[in-house]
Scaffold this motif. Structure first.
Motif, PDB file in Angstrom:
ATOM      1  N   LYS A 307       0.827  -1.205   0.000  1.00 18.56           N
ATOM      2  CA  LYS A 307       0.000   0.000   0.000  1.00 18.56           C
ATOM      3  C   LYS A 307       0.862   1.257   0.000  1.00 18.56           C
ATOM      4  CE  LYS A 307      -4.238  -1.621   2.275  1.00 18.56           C
ATOM      5  NZ  LYS A 307      -5.171  -1.364   3.389  1.00 18.56           N
ATOM      6  N   THR A 310       2.525   1.821  -3.418  1.00 23.51           N
ATOM      7  CA  THR A 310       1.552   2.302  -4.404  1.00 23.51           C
ATOM      8  C   THR A 310       1.216   3.769  -4.181  1.00 23.51           C
ATOM      9  OG1 THR A 310       0.598   0.080  -4.496  1.00 23.51           O
ATOM     10  CG2 THR A 310      -0.687   1.850  -5.455  1.00 23.51           C
ATOM     11  N   GLY A 311       1.040   4.136  -2.916  1.00 19.37           N
ATOM     12  CA  GLY A 311       0.701   5.526  -2.600  1.00 19.37           C
ATOM     13  C   GLY A 311       1.829   6.495  -2.933  1.00 19.37           C
ATOM     14  N   TYR A 314       2.756   5.928  -7.351  1.00 20.82           N
ATOM     15  CA  TYR A 314       1.779   6.044  -8.427  1.00 20.82           C
ATOM     16  C   TYR A 314       0.836   7.218  -8.237  1.00 20.82           C
ATOM     17  CZ  TYR A 314       3.193   1.227  -9.553  1.00 20.82           C
ATOM     18  OH  TYR A 314       3.903   0.108  -9.879  1.00 20.82           O
ATOM     19  N   GLU A 316      -2.744   8.888  -7.928  1.00 23.51           N
ATOM     20  CA  GLU A 316      -3.849   8.379  -7.105  1.00 23.51           C
ATOM     21  C   GLU A 316      -4.849   7.540  -7.903  1.00 23.51           C
ATOM     22  OE1 GLU A 316      -6.555  12.483  -7.366  1.00 23.51           O
ATOM     23  OE2 GLU A 316      -5.575  11.896  -5.501  1.00 23.51           O
ATOM     24  N   TYR A 319      -4.159   3.849  -7.430  1.00 24.12           N
ATOM     25  CA  TYR A 319      -3.976   3.328  -6.078  1.00 24.12           C
ATOM     26  C   TYR A 319      -4.545   1.925  -5.883  1.00 24.12           C
ATOM     27  CZ  TYR A 319      -3.967   2.909  -1.018  1.00 24.12           C
ATOM     28  OH  TYR A 319      -3.758   2.454   0.264  1.00 24.12           O
ATOM     29  N   TRP A 322      -2.742  -1.790  -5.665  1.00 19.99           N
ATOM     30  CA  TRP A 322      -2.102  -2.475  -4.545  1.00 19.99           C
ATOM     31  C   TRP A 322      -2.742  -3.845  -4.282  1.00 19.99           C
ATOM     32  CZ3 TRP A 322      -4.245  -4.535  -0.222  1.00 19.99           C
ATOM     33  CH2 TRP A 322      -5.528  -4.108   0.146  1.00 19.99           C
TER      34      TRP A 322
END
Length: 475
Positions: A307, A310-311, A314, A316, A319, A322
């Motif tokens: 998580k 990904t945050g 990438y 939003e 998101y 993940w």
């Protein structure tokens, strides 16, 4: 012990040239997710993956044959390289006849020239970079890897930010960088001096190289089916946007693949040069212990921080990717185990068993993709799991290939695969993945505890080698 020191030394240099450079490309992913929509990112990835599918058709699998036969003490490396270039040229003629077929597909209209550039540049770069490794020029191999990456970054910034070429810029940046580095290697190594008249190459060498390389063509195709065909099927059944999200999720587990590539390149070189069968078996056993440790420790860490990664990395809009990372991470672990087992076939020049084992995985993958991805097909209700179904199918397929190779590879190079350790590690990261996906209460605490368990289980194998590699890199 000299061969272990050499392995560590080569690993340090390849770390610089392969992992160090590839990790820089990995961190370009935020640029892609900000500048390309999920549909564009998915389309660009499909173009690149299609080019990789066509690579064995262009090269006839000869790049790997050049690497293996140039290391053979009974062969003249110059004759091997010359034969490699010649077969690559013949493969290009076959490839040219097949390329027009791509124009029949709507997704490739206007982009066929990109695929041609990508495959041609990649084949040439791969051929000469593998050849200089056989000459023990690991320092220059590391340098050219870094240069290649810097050029990819430069052309990405130029084509995406300055010229706003979108999908075209994404693919073209890799092709131009590969071709530029091919020219650099050819010039710096003066490889024209390693080319000999064709009449001086014995017929037996041509035959032996082709017998080794040709089975690698379907092997590569089937390998592509396992690792990439799911993206086409996600696109077909769910949409281009869903494939963009799925592709983004796949980028993070590739960190494990990059680590594996470093060790695969180093140990394959060292194991080929080892003549004594008993020493070779011991060598494989020792390396596999460390390999298991670093694979599962890395996988556990990636699942824990999926998580967060990904945050941070990438846009939003990506998101939700993940959710696929835990399953794809475990799939990547088994893909890496398959790669290790494949080195057994490389050492023993047994490309046919490699092809047969991958065939089993490819068939499994296609069948599971049809069962798990779509909601309905031909009026029949199916699992309808979408991209998650693709991730599960990929994991099971790699597991099938590993099981097939584990059952056969020991006939060629017997070594201890530490199966109890492998099973326990798999169970631990499997539980991690399930807890992460279910988001159980205090999931982060359970994740940390399971990471600690994986590190404790593998600490004895992991930390001594890690210290040696760090010392080797510093030198």
């Amino acid at each position: 012990m000299n061969k272990y020191k050499k392995l560590l030394s080569n690993t340090g240099l390849i770390t610089l040239g392969t992992f160090g450079s590839k990790i820089l490309v990995f961190f370009l992913t935020p640029l892609y997710t900000y500048l390309l929509t999920d549909a564009q990112f998915g389309a660009a990835d499909l173009l690149a993956q299609t080019a990789k599918l066509l690579l064995p058709l262009l090269s006839l699998g000869i790049t790997e044959a050049v690497f293996r036969f140039a290391l053979d003490k009974a062969q003249d490396p110059k004759k091997v390289l010359t034969a490699g270039f010649t077969i690559l040229f013949l493969g290009a003629l076959l490839y040219a006849a097949a390329v027009p077929i791509l124009r029949c597909f709507d997704m490739f209209k206007g982009s066929v020239w990109l695929i041609v550039c990508y495959t041609a540049a990649s084949s040439l770069h791969s051929l000469v970079s593998l050849y200089i490794r056989t000459k023990d020029h690991f320092k220059f191999y590391a340098v050219q890897g870094v240069i290649n990456t810097l050029l990819v970054i430069l052309f990405n910034l130029l084509f995406l930010l300055v010229f706003d070429l979108g999908v075209t810029g994404y693919v073209l940046s890799v092709a131009v960088a590969d071709f530029a580095v091919f020219l650099l290697i050819f010039a710096v190594e003066r490889l024209w001096r390693d080319l000999v008249p064709l009449r001086g190459i014995p017929k037996k060498l041509w035959g032996d190289m082709l017998r080794y390389s040709i089975p690698l063509i379907p092997n590569t195709v089937f390998w592509w089916i396992i690792s990439v065909s799911d993206r086409y099927m996600v696109t077909a059944f769910v949409g281009q946007g869903a494939n963009g999200i799925y592709t983004a999720a796949y980028k993070i587990p590739t960190l494990i693949t990059l680590i594996c590539q470093v060790f695969a390149q180093a140990w394959t070189y060292s194991s080929v040069l080892e003549d004594d069968k008993k020493e070779r078996s011991e060598f494989f056993s020792r390396v596999f212990t460390f390999y298991l440790a670093i694979l599962f420790a890395g996988a556990s860490g990636i699942i824990l921080f999926s998580k967060l990664f990904t945050g941070l990395l990438y846009h939003e809009s990506y998101y939700e990717s993940w959710r696929y990372i835990p399953v794809l991470t475990i799939a990547t672990v088994f893909s890496s185990l398959v790669t290790f087992m494949g080195s057994v076939y490389t050492v023993s020049k047994k490309s046919l068993p490699a092809m047969l084992t991958v065939t089993a995985g490819a068939l499994t993958n296609v069948a599971l993709n049809f069962l798990l991805i779509p909601e309905t097909l031909g009026g029949v209700s199916l699992a309808g799991m979408g991209a998650m179904g693709a991730a599960i199918a990929t994991f099971i397929s790699y597991a099938v290939v590993f099981a097939a190779r584990a059952a056969t590879a020991n006939r060629h190079v017997p070594f201890d695969m530490h199966l109890p350790l492998l099973v326990i590690n798999t169970l631990l990261v499997g539980v991690q993945a399930v807890l992460m996906l279910l988001e159980v209460p205090l999931w982060w605490l359970w994740e940390v505890l399971l990471l600690g368990a994986v590190l404790a289980l593998n600490g004895k194998a992991l930390f001594p080698y890690f210290k040696k590699i760090l010392k080797s890199v510093k030198k």
